[in-house]
Write a protein that holds these residues in place. Structure first.
Motif, mmCIF file in Angstrom:
data_model
loop_
_atom_site.group_PDB
_atom_site.id
_atom_site.type_symbol
_atom_site.label_atom_id
_atom_site.label_comp_id
_atom_site.label_asym_id
_atom_site.label_seq_id
_atom_site.Cartn_x
_atom_site.Cartn_y
_atom_site.Cartn_z
ATOM 1 N N TYR A 203 4.857 3.448 -6.974
ATOM 2 C CA TYR A 203 5.644 2.258 -7.289
ATOM 3 C C TYR A 203 7.082 2.583 -7.674
ATOM 4 O O TYR A 203 7.671 1.942 -8.542
ATOM 5 C CB TYR A 203 4.961 1.422 -8.387
ATOM 6 N N HIS B 197 2.069 1.723 -3.516
ATOM 7 C CA HIS B 197 0.975 2.270 -4.331
ATOM 8 C C HIS B 197 0.882 3.781 -4.138
ATOM 9 O O HIS B 197 0.766 4.538 -5.105
ATOM 10 C CB HIS B 197 -0.334 1.583 -3.967
ATOM 11 N N SER C 7 0.829 -1.206 0.000
ATOM 12 C CA SER C 7 0.000 0.000 0.000
ATOM 13 C C SER C 7 0.867 1.263 0.000
ATOM 14 O O SER C 7 0.521 2.258 -0.634
ATOM 15 C CB SER C 7 -0.964 0.007 1.190
#
Length: 83
Positions: free
Chosen positions: A47, A43, A40
């Motif tokens: 990335y 994200h 997470s």
């Protein structure tokens, strides 16, 4: 079970330290929960290249290697999936 998680990452050369309180069904699930949390973070940061430096549970249990093993597992082939 509730546990405290501390994660030390290096994202494109910049250090990041985050911690929080999480829950898992049992002790064996803790590395998977930690890996999910790191995903997470990846994200949220687009990335970018991320290195896992250290993952600690309750301030004293080092699960870095277990989380790295999950991270480095090969992606299964799509040939075996039936739609």
């Amino acid at each position: 079970m509730e546990f405290n998680l501390e994660v030390h990452l290096k994202i494109e050369g910049t250090g990041l330290f985050v911690r929080g309180r999480f829950s898992a069904r049992n002790k064996q699930d803790i590395p998977a929960v930690a890996h999910q949390y790191i995903q997470s973070i990846k994200h949220e940061t687009g990335y970018r290249r991320t290195l896992i430096e250290e993952v600690m549970v309750n301030g004293s249990i080092d699960i870095t290697e277990e989380v790295k093993e999950i991270e480095n597992q090969p992606i299964p082939p799509m040939d075996d999936i039936f739609w």
